[in-house]
Design an enzyme around this catalytic site. Structure first.
Site, PDB file in Angstrom:
ATOM      1  N   ASP A   1      53.438   2.109  33.766  1.00  0.00           N
ATOM      2  CA  ASP A   1      53.386   2.992  32.600  1.00  0.00           C
ATOM      3  C   ASP A   1      52.024   3.677  32.627  1.00  0.00           C
ATOM      4  OD1 ASP A   1      53.190   4.202  30.125  1.00  0.00           O
ATOM      5  OD2 ASP A   1      53.869   2.451  28.996  1.00  0.00           O
TER       6      ASP A   1
ATOM      7  N   ASN B   1      53.061  13.944  38.619  1.00  0.00           N
ATOM      8  CA  ASN B   1      54.313  14.553  38.183  1.00  0.00           C
ATOM      9  C   ASN B   1      54.859  13.961  36.892  1.00  0.00           C
ATOM     10  OD1 ASN B   1      57.158  15.824  38.642  1.00  0.00           O
ATOM     11  ND2 ASN B   1      57.537  13.617  38.586  1.00  0.00           N
TER      12      ASN B   1
ATOM     13  N   SER C   1      53.616  24.024  34.141  1.00  0.00           N
ATOM     14  CA  SER C   1      54.896  24.604  33.739  1.00  0.00           C
ATOM     15  C   SER C   1      54.721  26.080  33.445  1.00  0.00           C
ATOM     16  CB  SER C   1      55.427  23.899  32.490  1.00  0.00           C
ATOM     17  OG  SER C   1      56.535  24.596  31.941  1.00  0.00           O
TER      18      SER C   1
ATOM     19  N   LYS D   1      51.140  21.439  28.574  1.00  0.00           N
ATOM     20  CA  LYS D   1      51.075  22.055  29.894  1.00  0.00           C
ATOM     21  C   LYS D   1      49.939  23.080  29.993  1.00  0.00           C
ATOM     22  CE  LYS D   1      54.254  19.618  31.736  1.00  0.00           C
ATOM     23  NZ  LYS D   1      53.929  18.651  32.811  1.00  0.00           N
TER      24      LYS D   1
ATOM     25  N   TYR E   1      55.176  20.753  23.839  1.00  0.00           N
ATOM     26  CA  TYR E   1      55.277  20.711  25.297  1.00  0.00           C
ATOM     27  C   TYR E   1      54.386  21.791  25.923  1.00  0.00           C
ATOM     28  CZ  TYR E   1      57.382  20.602  29.941  1.00  0.00           C
ATOM     29  OH  TYR E   1      57.589  20.505  31.298  1.00  0.00           O
TER      30      TYR E   1
ATOM     31  N   THR F   1      62.345  26.825  34.306  1.00  0.00           N
ATOM     32  CA  THR F   1      63.333  25.827  33.893  1.00  0.00           C
ATOM     33  C   THR F   1      64.031  25.286  35.127  1.00  0.00           C
ATOM     34  OG1 THR F   1      63.656  27.043  31.835  1.00  0.00           O
ATOM     35  CG2 THR F   1      65.288  25.374  32.392  1.00  0.00           C
TER      36      THR F   1
ATOM     37  N   ASP G   1      56.530   4.599  38.510  1.00  0.00           N
ATOM     38  CA  ASP G   1      57.488   5.026  37.489  1.00  0.00           C
ATOM     39  C   ASP G   1      57.720   3.857  36.546  1.00  0.00           C
ATOM     40  OD1 ASP G   1      60.096   5.937  36.201  1.00  0.00           O
ATOM     41  OD2 ASP G   1      59.767   7.572  37.626  1.00  0.00           O
TER      42      ASP G   1
END
Length: 246
Positions: free
Chosen positions: A53, A80, A132, A149, A145, A177, A37
Site C-alpha cells: 500500500d 503508475n 493525465s 494530476k 482528480y 481517456t 500493488d
C-alpha cells in the site's frame, strides 16, 4: 527489443490496467520487473509481485528494499499507482481529497524517495510518473482528480531539476481517456453506459479510447536508455485530446 536487458524496473499499481501492461512490456524488452500493488494477484507472469500500500511509508520502504535485494538493484521506477474521483469542487469531502492526494501525489513521492539511493547507483536511472490529459485541459466533474494530476505534472518537473545532477531522468506520461478497469467501472455506473462510452470516444480526436498497451509503449520509450537526453518531459498519449480541435 532488448534495450532493458540487465536492468531492474519497478511498476506501482502493476497488477491491472496500464500498470500490468507496462510491467509485461518492460519484461518483454529484457527488464527484470517488480510490481507493487495492494492486490498483486493480477500481475503478469514472471514478475516479482509484492503486496504494498503506497500510502504506508514503512511498507513502501520494505518493498523497495526487497526488490533491490531479490533482483539485484533498481534502475527504473514507474509511478503508475493511482485512484480516480468524480465531481466538481464541492463533490468530494475533505477525507476524499486527502485520500486521493495521498495516493496520487504523496504516494508517488514515497516510492521515489525510497528508490532514490538505488537510482543514484544506476548508470541508466529513470523515473516515469503517471500524469493525465486533465492536467492540461479542463474536464467536467473531475476537479479532485485533475488537481492531483496537475500536482504530478509539477512534481515531475521539480524532480527532474533536482536529480539531473544525480544522473536520474524524470519524465511523465499523460494519457487521455484510456480503456482501463476504472473507466469501465465509471461507464457501468452511468445511467446510459453506451451513451457515456460514445461521449468519451468523441472527446478524443482519434475517435476511440487510448489502449493500455499504447501507454505502456510510451512509458518504456521514456524509460529506455536510448532516451538518455530526455528529462523533464511530459509525453501526451491522448489521441489529440489536449491539442487538437476538429
Amino acid at each position: 527489443m532488448d534495450d532493458f536487458e540487465g536492468l531492474v524496473a519497478l511498476v506501482t499499481g502493476g497488477a491491472s490496467g496500464i500498470g500490468a501492461a507496462t510491467a509485461a512490456h518492460l519484461q518483454e524488452r529484457g527488464a527484470r520487473v517488480a510490481v507493487l500493488d495492494r492486490d498483486p494477484a493480477g500481475a503478469p507472469d514472471g514478475v516479482l509481485a509484492l503486496g504494498c500500500d503506497i500510502t504506508d511509508s514503512g511498507a513502501v520502504d520494505l518493498a523497495v528494499a526487497s526488490v533491490v535485494d531479490r533482483l539485484g538493484g533498481l534502475d527504473v521506477v514507474v509511478n503508475n499507482a493511482g485512484i480516480g474521483a468524480t465531481g466538481d469542487v464541492a463533490g468530494n469531502d475533505d477525507a476524499e481529497w486527502a485520500r486521493v492526494l495521498d495516493v496520487n501525489v504523496t504516494g508517488m513521492a514515497r516510492v521515489s524517495r525510497a528508490a532514490l539511493p538505488h537510482l543514484r547507483a544506476s548508470r541508466h536511472a529513470a523515473v516515469v510518473n503517471m500524469c493525465s490529459a486533465v492536467a492540461f485541459v479542463g474536464v467536467r466533474q473531475r476537479a479532485l482528480y485533475s488537481a492531483s494530476k496537475g500536482a504530478v505534472l509539477a512534481l515531475t518537473l521539480a524532480m527532474a531539476a533536482d536529480h539531473a545532477a544525480d544522473g536520474i531522468r524524470v519524465n511523465a506520461v499523460a494519457p487521455g481517456t484510456a480503456d482501463t478497469p476504472w473507466v469501465g467501472r465509471l461507464l457501468a455506473a452511468a445511467d446510459d453506459p453506451e451513451a457515456a462510452a460514445e461521449a468519451l470516444r468523441r472527446r478524443q480526436p482519434i475517435g476511440r479510447l487510448v489502449t493500455a498497451g499504447e501507454v505502456a509503449h510510451a512509458i518504456a520509450s521514456l524509460a529506455s536508455p536510448s532516451a538518455a537526453s530526455i528529462t523533464g518531459t511530459v509525453l501526451r498519449v491522448d489521441g489529440g485530446m489536449t491539442t487538437l480541435r476538429l
